[in-house]
Design a protein around this motif. Structure first.
Motif: not given
Length: 261
Positions: A36-37, A56-64, A69-80
């Motif tokens: 989990p990222v 959308n918050g620029g790249y921070v809104g897009i990257i999740p 899409e990666e099979s080994n990334v079940p979730s992405v949480k971001t703080s900006n």
């Protein structure tokens, strides 16, 4: 029970046990490989997302979406923690004084940074686009020292997270393409930053200049289609380009086991 039936029953039980073990083994392996990222983004207006017409918050809104899409990334949480106009010393000060910022950095396993553009632009604007490469040499040296201070501070809060510093770019390739000195300034700045991050374990430089700078002769004296209406910050399409480069860099380190759980 005959010996033949006994052997058949024993064999069946063993096959079922092996199949069940294999299923649970595969499930355990997949779970063990999943990461989990927890991403903390820090820096200037590029991290804040200024220019993104989709808000959308620029790249921070897009990257999740890209990472998930990666099979080994079940979730992405971001703080900006991007603040428009920040130079590197201002970012350092915020990290040193903001306890919530510090705590999020401690909990992160991915940290992204955009910084340096305002440090360069302050000199450029003071020269009214009359660029002398020598004017930037001392500023570049000072910036690299501050970058070392910033990375050292980050490591004091988090020793293991993968850190990604994105480079800077020349926003004036369509309107002032004849100012070759500015290209040299940007190139020198990025080379120095890449060299600085190599001093640290699990810290990586992500170049973005090539994907944002438009050098098509047909666009001379026209807006760069990847920049917003201010002709400086990326638009949504530009942020997608940045996010793609960042995604590739993060996935590479993820697959090499350099992003901790």
């Amino acid at each position: 029970m005959t010996k033949k039936k006994w052997l058949w029953l024993t064999g069946s039980v063993l096959v079922i046990a092996l199949l069940v073990g294999a299923v649970f083994g595969i499930k355990y392996y997949r779970e063990a490989q999943e990461v989990p990222v927890k991403l903390v983004a820090m820096g200037d207006s590029l991290t804040e997302g200024v220019g993104d017409e989709d808000k959308n918050g620029g790249y921070v809104g897009i990257i999740p979406d890209e990472l998930e899409e990666e099979s080994n990334v079940p979730s992405v949480k971001t703080s900006n923690y991007g603040v428009s106009g920040n130079k590197i010393t201002q970012l350092e000060k915020r990290l040193k004084t903001n306890k919530t910022f510090q705590q999020d950095v401690k909990n992160a396993n991915v940290i992204t940074i955009t910084i340096g553009g305002n440090d360069v632009m302050a000199i450029l604007q003071s020269r009214l686009l009359d660029v002398d490469v020598a004017d930037f040499t001392k500023a570049n040296k000072n910036f690299q020292q501050e970058l070392e201070n910033l990375l050292t501070d980050i490591r004091s809060y988090n020793k293991n997270a993968a850190v990604f510093l994105m480079g800077i770019y020349n926003p004036y390739t369509t309107y002032f393409s004849d100012i070759k000195e500015f290209d040299e300034v940007i190139a020198n700045w990025n080379k120095a930053s890449e060299k600085t991050v190599q001093k640290y374990d699990n810290v990586y430089f992500v170049p973005i200049a090539k994907v944002l700078e438009n050098r098509d002769k047909s666009n001379k004296d026209k807006p760069n289609p990847l920049l917003s209406d201010d002709y400086f910050h990326p638009n949504y399409q530009g942020y997608e380009k940045i996010s793609t480069e960042l995604d590739k860099a993060i996935v590479k380190q993820l697959n090499e086991g350099n992003i901790p759980k």
